[in-house]
Design a protein around this motif. Structure first.
Motif, PDB file in Angstrom:
ATOM      1  N   SER A   1       3.390   5.779  -5.701  1.00 31.11           N
ATOM      2  CA  SER A   1       3.443   5.583  -7.158  1.00 31.11           C
ATOM      3  C   SER A   1       4.832   5.177  -7.629  1.00 31.11           C
ATOM      4  CB  SER A   1       2.993   6.843  -7.891  1.00 31.11           C
ATOM      5  OG  SER A   1       1.683   7.158  -7.548  1.00 31.11           O
TER       6      SER A   1
ATOM      7  N   GLU B   1       0.830  -1.203   0.000  1.00 31.88           N
ATOM      8  CA  GLU B   1       0.000   0.000   0.000  1.00 31.88           C
ATOM      9  C   GLU B   1       0.863   1.251   0.000  1.00 31.88           C
ATOM     10  OE1 GLU B   1      -0.519  -2.518   2.232  1.00 31.88           O
ATOM     11  OE2 GLU B   1      -2.295  -3.391   1.305  1.00 31.88           O
ATOM     12  N   VAL B   2       1.965   1.229   0.741  1.00 34.78           N
ATOM     13  CA  VAL B   2       2.864   2.383   0.792  1.00 34.78           C
ATOM     14  C   VAL B   2       3.467   2.635  -0.586  1.00 34.78           C
ATOM     15  CG1 VAL B   2       5.016   3.281   1.775  1.00 34.78           C
ATOM     16  CG2 VAL B   2       3.360   2.125   3.238  1.00 34.78           C
TER      17      VAL B   2
ATOM     18  N   ALA C   1       0.850   4.104  -2.837  1.00 32.65           N
ATOM     19  CA  ALA C   1       0.575   5.504  -2.534  1.00 32.65           C
ATOM     20  C   ALA C   1       1.690   6.416  -3.040  1.00 32.65           C
ATOM     21  CB  ALA C   1       0.390   5.693  -1.031  1.00 32.65           C
TER      22      ALA C   1
END
Length: 59
Positions: free
Chosen positions: A20, A14-15, A18
């Motif tokens: 990109s 997820e990090v 986020a």
């Protein structure tokens, strides 16, 4: 082995999403300036092409 939810590294996907950024590994070496083949590193800034010899990567 810790589970994904309790691991200190849990949630890294997820990090990265986020931020990109890609998780794909980059190649170790640039391509030979003469033939375009990827060449292995032989020293900190030197690479080796079996057909054309050593060269220094320029960025």
């Amino acid at each position: 082995m810790p589970e994904e939810g309790t691991s200190p590294s849990g949630g890294w996907e997820e990090v990265y999403g986020a931020m990109s950024v890609s998780t794909n590994a980059e190649g170790d070496a640039p391509t030979c300036p003469d033939c375009g083949e990827e060449c292995p590193r032989v020293r900190v800034d030197r690479y080796w092409c079996p057909d054309h010899g050593a060269f220094t990567a320029t960025g």
